[in-house]
Write a protein that holds these residues in place. Structure first.
Motif, short mmCIF file in Angstrom:
data_model
loop_
_atom_site.label_atom_id
_atom_site.label_comp_id
_atom_site.label_asym_id
_atom_site.label_seq_id
_atom_site.Cartn_x
_atom_site.Cartn_y
_atom_site.Cartn_z
N PHE A 141 0.82 -1.21 0.00
CA PHE A 141 0.00 0.00 0.00
C PHE A 141 0.85 1.26 0.00
O PHE A 141 1.80 1.39 0.77
CB PHE A 141 -0.94 -0.01 1.20
N ASP A 142 0.46 2.18 -0.88
CA ASP A 142 1.11 3.48 -1.03
C ASP A 142 0.43 4.41 -0.03
O ASP A 142 -0.48 5.15 -0.38
CB ASP A 142 0.87 3.93 -2.48
N ALA A 143 0.89 4.35 1.23
CA ALA A 143 0.02 4.74 2.34
C ALA A 143 0.16 6.17 2.86
O ALA A 143 -0.64 6.60 3.68
CB ALA A 143 0.22 3.76 3.49
N PHE A 144 1.18 6.90 2.39
CA PHE A 144 1.27 8.30 2.79
C PHE A 144 0.53 9.15 1.76
O PHE A 144 0.25 8.69 0.66
CB PHE A 144 2.74 8.74 2.81
N GLY A 145 0.29 10.41 2.12
CA GLY A 145 -0.24 11.31 1.11
C GLY A 145 -1.42 12.13 1.57
O GLY A 145 -2.03 11.88 2.61
N LEU A 146 -1.71 13.11 0.75
CA LEU A 146 -2.69 14.13 1.06
C LEU A 146 -4.11 13.64 1.37
O LEU A 146 -4.72 14.12 2.32
CB LEU A 146 -2.72 15.12 -0.11
N PRO A 147 -4.67 12.68 0.59
CA PRO A 147 -6.06 12.30 0.86
C PRO A 147 -6.30 11.85 2.30
O PRO A 147 -7.33 12.19 2.88
CB PRO A 147 -6.32 11.16 -0.12
N ALA A 148 -5.33 11.14 2.88
CA ALA A 148 -5.49 10.68 4.26
C ALA A 148 -5.59 11.88 5.18
O ALA A 148 -6.38 11.92 6.12
CB ALA A 148 -4.32 9.81 4.67
N GLU A 149 -4.77 12.88 4.90
CA GLU A 149 -4.74 14.07 5.74
C GLU A 149 -6.05 14.85 5.62
O GLU A 149 -6.62 15.28 6.61
CB GLU A 149 -3.57 14.94 5.28
N GLN A 199 5.08 20.71 2.66
CA GLN A 199 4.73 21.25 3.97
C GLN A 199 3.50 20.52 4.48
O GLN A 199 2.44 21.08 4.64
CB GLN A 199 4.46 22.76 3.89
N ARG A 200 3.68 19.24 4.69
CA ARG A 200 2.57 18.34 4.99
C ARG A 200 2.92 17.50 6.19
O ARG A 200 4.10 17.28 6.47
CB ARG A 200 2.38 17.38 3.82
N TYR A 201 1.90 16.98 6.85
CA TYR A 201 2.16 16.11 7.98
C TYR A 201 2.37 14.65 7.55
O TYR A 201 3.35 14.01 7.93
CB TYR A 201 0.98 16.18 8.96
N TRP A 202 1.48 14.14 6.72
CA TRP A 202 1.41 12.70 6.49
C TRP A 202 2.42 12.24 5.42
O TRP A 202 2.05 11.97 4.27
CB TRP A 202 -0.03 12.32 6.13
N ASP A 215 7.79 14.13 -0.67
CA ASP A 215 6.77 13.81 -1.67
C ASP A 215 6.52 12.29 -1.65
O ASP A 215 7.47 11.50 -1.59
CB ASP A 215 7.34 14.22 -3.04
N THR A 216 5.26 11.88 -1.72
CA THR A 216 4.99 10.44 -1.65
C THR A 216 5.49 9.69 -2.88
O THR A 216 5.61 8.47 -2.86
CB THR A 216 3.48 10.14 -1.51
N PHE A 217 5.79 10.41 -3.95
CA PHE A 217 6.38 9.74 -5.11
C PHE A 217 7.77 9.21 -4.77
O PHE A 217 8.29 8.34 -5.48
CB PHE A 217 6.43 10.67 -6.32
N PHE A 218 8.37 9.74 -3.72
CA PHE A 218 9.64 9.20 -3.25
C PHE A 218 9.41 7.75 -2.78
O PHE A 218 10.16 6.84 -3.13
CB PHE A 218 10.17 10.06 -2.10
N ASP A 219 8.34 7.55 -2.01
CA ASP A 219 8.03 6.22 -1.48
C ASP A 219 7.83 5.20 -2.60
O ASP A 219 8.30 4.07 -2.53
CB ASP A 219 6.74 6.23 -0.64
#
Ligand code: ANZ
Ligand code: ZN
Length: 753
Positions: A79-87, A377-380, A446-450
């Motif tokens: 699962f690509d689990a970090f990112g903005l939608p969760a936040e 500049q994000r938390y998740w 950036d979640t694209f790093f993950d």
């Protein structure tokens, strides 16, 4: 066994058994040839939708086919689990992003099990867990060491009131989504990855053995945008041009606004230029590139055209970008469309070039590719593993202190700065170098790093000495086939190729590319032909389909409905057609007898085996199923079915409909699961159809012969049709229909006209 087909009962039963037996466990010590079957890992949005099923069902069929062919198949998922939608969801529902994400993952994992895939969940990653993102941080530190990660300035969307950078999706009609203040472009310090160092390496070369779609290779090459040209000196202003031979048609020079800022402006023009530069600052690079109506301003200065020797005016316009070439151009309105528009608007001279100018300049190669900005500049997300010390500057977190864990208790609601900056306790640390007071970097990656390297982690997801076990990766990489969406042409797949090349540079791998083959799926639309969306109310729920038709029918329908690359609407009629197809296979069991198949039976069987094998090999899932259907029609017409035929039929069906095939396989009293059985091989000998020669007469004279499949000799209509189609026969029949036809079976056909 039930007399009738009840998918519900058999499907959950087998899913339980397969799980208990860990039937699909990948054995990394196997001596069999490996096959790494990969699908882009999903974002844990909450539920598996039909799009997920459409992506995974054919990929699973391919993996099962390869396994039955004798490969040791690795089919992982995560699962690509970090990112903005969760936040955002968390802010809306007041649940912590971590809790929201992990509960979605739990739910979706259950749904994956209900799909009946052969995914081996021993090989999984969840990117938001420290055991994964620790290695993001490790890779980031390696990149920092090698100068691939660096802090630089870049123009960003900036809200002057909130004092923060805004993502593009948070700029609405030029205004900040939070406070409505007009957004400006500002140079802000951020972390970058120097993907441009790999620009040349990332270009797809002719004759590459890597089998990726042409659209992707061309798309990436255009994006990288290699361009060869020269730098020409216009007496104080250097320009970059790919067409030096047109220099005699250059009637003015244009500077980018950023260059204009440092250029000497004539007193008379100062006010105008100042106003223009201010307006230009508000536009993003995208807007500047797309701009329809050209804008610009005269500087009041002139420079020398080195070819014509004429003084030509210098203008400032935002269609010239500061980040490309020298940031200035020679405008050739007689040749270049954009320059012509500009010249027409501002009444500048347009002359024809002779195309033979030969000005001298330094040769250079430019790439359109830009470095990748990775700070958010994000938390998740993954905390950037850097500490800021007033004395020592940016200090990397020592490797032994990784992971820098994302703190749980943080006020992640938008405050106008990186949420982590508000977590005082977490922020304040001692400097690893001078032991003085220092602060963590509050930004996340950036979640694209993950997602740039998760497929390496799958190989050894619990490995603790590095991002992955090199020995194992040498054995299991590269990925043999990578299924995914066309939307990842310029982002994800390019980044993943970049990481691979970086891994090679630091000795983590010997491979240049991470995937031998890329297969892109299309999109399944709503019944109304539009993309499925909640607002349109055209979303089809896979769970409901499964409870109505069973997982096998849904999977097989999705493989059958269209070519994998295509886009088409969902159809409920078609899915019930597939359900009936499976029911017919179920009912065929009552025709099973201890009989020997005839030559004709063997022919039809071998034809099906050959076709299904070739189609599965080449990802033609829909035509593979069509071939099974053709064969089934033949079988259904017969009085009885041999064990050999039923056994083969079930094996051909197994990749698509794993549950029903496993259940019916019990009837044959074979040992073990059908999914571990050998894939059937066709025998050429059975494919040769026996031929019979038939003589053709017209009005008593021999006018030709035909050869037909011996199985067809009883079919008088077919013989007649084939005989009449012969050129010579047509001639003697004089195109008129014969008045009489006499057929002596398998010997002679005579026409009277
Ligand atoms: C004169 C000329 C005549 C040009 C002609 C093109 C056609 P690619 O192929 O993408 O590299 N150019 C150079 N720097 C630029 C910048 N910073 N912003 C906008 N445009 C820029 O494009 C190279 C061409 O794009 C260059 O060659 C230059 O215009 C323009 F018939 O010079 B040419
Ligand atoms: Zn320090």
């Amino acid at each position: 066994m039930n007399k009738r087909y009840f998918p519900k009962e058999i499907e959950s039963k087998w899913q339980k058994i397969w799980k208990e037996q860990d039937l699909y466990k990948f054995d990394s010590n196997s001596s069999k040839k490996k096959y790494y079957n990969l699908v882009e890992f999903p974002y844990p949005s909450g539920d598996l939708h039909l799009g997920h099923w459409f992506t995974f069902s054919p990929a699973d069929a391919h993996a099962r086919f390869k396994k039955m062919q004798g490969f040791s198949v690795l089919f992982p998922n995560g699962f690509d689990a970090f990112g903005l939608p969760a936040e955002n969801a968390a802010i809306k529902r007041k649940i912590h992003p971590k809790d929201w994400t992990l509960s979605n993952i739990k739910n979706m994992t259950e749904q994956f099990l209900a799909m009946g895939t052969m995914i081996d969940w021993n090989h999984t990653v969840i990117t938001c867990l420290p055991e994964y993102y620790k290695w993001n941080q490790w890779i980031f530190l390696k990149m920092l060491e090698k100068g691939i990660a660096y802090k630089g300035k870049a123009m960003s969307n900036w809200c002057p009131l909130d004092q923060t950078v805004l993502a593009n999706e948070h700029v609405e009609a030029g205004k900040c989504w939070r406070c409505g203040t007009e957004v400006v472009q500002k140079e802000v310090e951020q972390w970058f990855l120097k993907i441009t160092n790999y620009a040349e390496d990332l270009i797809w070369k002719e004759g590459s053995k890597i089998d990726w779609p042409k659209a992707v290779r061309e798309g990436q090459n255009n994006w990288i945008g290699k361009s060869e040209g020269i730098i020409l000196d216009f007496g104080g202003v250097e320009v970059f041009t790919t067409r030096p031979e047109t220099a005699d048609g250059a009637t003015f020079v244009v500077l980018s606004p950023e260059m204009g800022e440092k250029f000497k402006i004539a007193k008379s023009e100062e006010a105008k230029v100042k106003r223009y530069l201010e307006e230009a600052k508000k536009k993003t690079e995208m807007e500047r590139k797309e701009e329809k109506e050209k804008t610009g301003v005269f500087t009041g200065s002139y420079v020398l055209n080195p070819v014509t020797g004429k003084q030509i005016p210098v203008w400032i316009a935002d269609y010239v970008l500061s980040t490309y070439g020298t940031g200035a151009i020679m405008a050739v309105p007689g040749e270049d469309e954009r320059d012509r528009e500009f010249a027409e608007k501002f009444n500048l001279p347009i002359v024809k070039s002779s195309l033979s100018a030969k000005p001298q300049g330094k040769k250079i190669v430019n790439y359109h590719l830009r470095d990748w900005s990775v700070s958010r500049q994000r938390y998740w997300g993954t905390p950037v593993p850097v500490i800021h010390c007033e004395k020592c500057g940016d200090v990397p977190v020592p490797y032994e202190d990784l992971p820098v864990e994302l703190p749980y208790k943080v006020d992640y609601t938008p405050k106008g700065k990186a949420p982590l900056a508000t977590a005082k306790e977490w922020m304040n640390v001692t400097c690893p170098k001078c032991k003085g007071k220092a602060q963590r970097d509050p930004e996340t990656l950036d979640t694209f790093f993950d997602s740039s390297w998760y497929l390496w982690r799958y190989v050894s997801p619990n490995y603790e000495k590095g991002p992955f076990d090199k020995t194992l990766a040498d054995k299991l990489m590269p990925v043999d086939v990578y299924f995914g969406g066309a939307e990842h042409t310029l982002g994800h797949t390019l980044y993943a190729r970049f990481f691979t090349k970086f891994f090679k540079d630091i000795g983590l791998t010997k491979f240049q590319e991470f995937a031998r083959k890329r297969v892109q799926h299309g999109v399944i639309l709503g019944t109304d032909g539009y993309r499925m969306s909640k607002s349109r109310g055209n979303v089809v729920s896979p769970d409901e389909l499964v409870s109505e038709f069973g997982a096998d029918a849904v999977r097989t329908y999705l493989c059958f409905m269209m070519p994998y690359e295509a886009t088409a609407p969902f159809s409920k009629d078609a899915i019930s057609g597939i359900y009936r197809f499976l029911k017919r296979i179920w009912d065929l069991q009552y025709k099973l007898e201890e009989v020997k198949p005839s030559d004709k039976d063997l022919l039809e069987m071998n034809k099906a085996v050959k076709k299904v094998t070739g189609d599965l090999e080449h990802f033609r899932f829909n035509t593979a199923i069509a071939a099974i259907m053709t064969w089934l029609n033949f079988l259904a017409r017969k009085g009885n079915i041999s064990i050999t035929e039923y056994d083969t039929l079930l094996k051909l069906l197994a990749p698509f409909s794993p549950h029903i095939s496993e259940e019916l396989y019990l009837l044959l009293k074979r040992e073990g699961s059908i999914h571990l059985a050998d894939w059937p091989k066709h025998e050429e000998a059975h494919l040769k159809e026996e031929k019979t020669k038939i003589v053709i007469q017209v009005n008593g004279k021999v006018r030709g012969t035909i050869e037909i499949n011996s199985n067809d000799i009883k079919d008088e209509a077919k013989v007649k049709e084939l005989a009449q189609a012969q050129g010579n026969v047509r001639k003697y029949l004089n195109t008129s229909a014969p008045t009489k036809v006499i057929y002596v079976e398998g010997k002679i056909i005579s026409f009277v006209s």
